[in-house]
Scaffold this motif. Structure first.
Motif, mmCIF file in Angstrom:
data_model
loop_
_atom_site.group_PDB
_atom_site.id
_atom_site.type_symbol
_atom_site.label_atom_id
_atom_site.label_comp_id
_atom_site.label_asym_id
_atom_site.label_seq_id
_atom_site.Cartn_x
_atom_site.Cartn_y
_atom_site.Cartn_z
ATOM 1 N N GLU A 48 0.851 -1.220 -0.018
ATOM 2 C CA GLU A 48 0.084 -0.036 0.233
ATOM 3 C C GLU A 48 0.809 1.294 -0.002
ATOM 4 N N GLU A 49 2.089 1.100 0.470
ATOM 5 C CA GLU A 49 3.092 2.344 0.440
ATOM 6 C C GLU A 49 4.368 1.791 0.747
ATOM 7 N N GLU B 41 -9.535 12.315 -6.644
ATOM 8 C CA GLU B 41 -10.785 13.069 -6.236
ATOM 9 C C GLU B 41 -11.356 13.696 -7.847
ATOM 10 N N GLN C 289 -1.114 4.517 -5.110
ATOM 11 C CA GLN C 289 -1.631 5.188 -3.835
ATOM 12 C C GLN C 289 -2.620 6.482 -4.469
ATOM 13 N N ARG D 69 -6.070 5.368 -5.559
ATOM 14 C CA ARG D 69 -6.853 5.069 -4.397
ATOM 15 C C ARG D 69 -7.342 6.434 -3.910
ATOM 16 N N ARG D 70 -6.524 7.517 -4.105
ATOM 17 C CA ARG D 70 -6.950 8.884 -3.441
ATOM 18 C C ARG D 70 -7.442 9.919 -4.517
#
Length: 392
Positions: free
Chosen positions: A270-271, A313, A307, A310-311
């Protein structure tokens, strides 16, 4: 829910004709019609057969054309329609992986359970096949399909949920077809050994010791006592422990994972962090990032890219993406060669920034890398691109 191949394949049948309906502006058929006597059915973009009146409407619909098909061409048009719909469904740019299912032929491409291989794309030139146990390995299957070398086979894009189903089926078959044994040394895991339950000369004992590969082995046969079989869940946990032990000697950063067994798939990180924090419960040490290993640099960039996905917008009703030719460039917004956007809702329609207030119809190339960006990055990159195009 999967459907049988015959729900999609067309067959030779007496008094049956097949017709493809094309609509101006669409690359694939809008529908394939099957007419038997007075009964008419159509295979549409909902990917199923249903009652139809399309043939009677062709003459009155502007931009519609009808083409008679023989059976082989009808099956080809069905396959093209399936590809078109699925590519549009899974082309948002926000999926962490692009998954594909491979089939022996086009007549079963909508019956997911008939696929023989699950593939994921990590980038334009890197693809992997699922091997079970949560592990993946190199393949060039999509490249072979695209180049025509495996011309009798087909592959279609599948959703993340469909990919999870295929992974589960692969794991189930491995659990049913192999006996698994856990080996320890001084109380620590040393190997997982599997033995096929069907006696064939070309299959024998294999061992996993933490390097990501199953290799021919005689570890089990050399033990003085019989080692009992173990259940599937413990097999995967033991394999993950072997991977962690192997990586303990590395000196680089840490990959962070959601679950302990996820270390079996490095790409599920995930990171990547310099030092683990309290909330980073499941980590794996990496090679020193300063070592001249391009693969590790590419991995770190891919984790960063996912990442951002997923973030992501929307900005004023669109998702925006900076386009890069190499994955290592995603760290540097000034290296972006273009900006793409697509609507945050509804049909995916890609546009490319051309100049101030001007966006043109475009496609999302599978050869580039697409980083979701926010308002500030959109303004910065488009301003630079516009200035580069201005002849003054």
């Amino acid at each position: 829910m999967s459907r049988g191949a015959r729900d999609y394949q067309v067959d030779e049948a007496e008094n049956t004709r097949y017709v493809a309906i094309f609509v101006d502006g669409e690359r694939s058929a809008h529908a394939v019609v099957r007419a038997t006597g007075t009964v008419e059915e159509a295979f549409t973009r909902e990917l199923r057969w249903g009652p139809s009146d399309l043939l009677s409407r062709v003459a009155d619909e502007p931009g519609w054309t009808a083409h008679e098909l023989d059976v082989p061409l009808a099956n080809r048009r069905l396959a093209e329609l399936v590809h078109s719909v699925r590519n549009a469904e899974h082309n948002s740019g926000l999926t962490e992986f692009s998954y594909y299912a491979a089939f022996q032929g086009s007549d079963s491409i909508c019956d997911i359970d008939q696929s023989y291989m699950l593939i994921r794309l990590l980038g334009p030139l890197r693809e992997e096949q699922y091997d079970g146990y949560g592990t993946w390995s190199f393949t060039d299957k999509l490249d072979r399909l695209n180049s025509g070398r495996d011309w009798t086979h087909e592959a279609i894009q599948v959703s993340a949920s469909e990919a999870a189903h295929l992974k589960s089926e692969c794991d189930r078959e491995l659990a049913e077809n192999y006996a698994h044994h856990l080996l320890t040394e001084d109380g620590a895991p040393s190997a997982v050994v599997r033995v096929p339950l069907w006696p064939e000369p070309k299959f024998g004992e294999e061992a996993f010791t933490g390097d990501g590969q199953w290799r021919s082995s005689d570890l089990l046969s050399r033990l003085p006592e019989q080692v009992p079989e173990t259940e599937w869940a413990r097999v995967v946990e033991h394999m993950a422990a072997l991977v962690r032990r192997r990586h303990a000697e590395f000196t680089g950063d840490y990959a962070v994972f959601r679950r302990p067994i996820d270390v079996l798939d490095l790409e599920s990180a995930e990171e990547v962090v310099r030092e683990p924090a309290t909330e980073h419960r499941h980590t794996l040490r990496l090679l020193d990032y300063r070592m001249p290993d391009r693969r590790m640099a590419e991995f770190r960039a891919r984790v960063f890219l996912r990442q951002a996905q997923r973030r992501a917008e929307p900005v004023d009703g669109h998702y925006y993406f900076a386009v890069f030719t190499t994955v290592e460039d995603v760290w540097d917004a000034d290296a972006a060669i273009a900006v793409l956007r697509c609507p945050a809702a509804g049909t995916v329609r890609w546009e490319r920034f051309e100049r101030e207030s001007a966006w043109v119809r475009a496609s999302r190339s599978r050869w580039d890398h697409h980083l979701p960006i926010g308002r500030a990055e959109v303004e910065r990159i488009t301003r630079r691109l516009a200035a580069a195009e201005d002849p003054r």
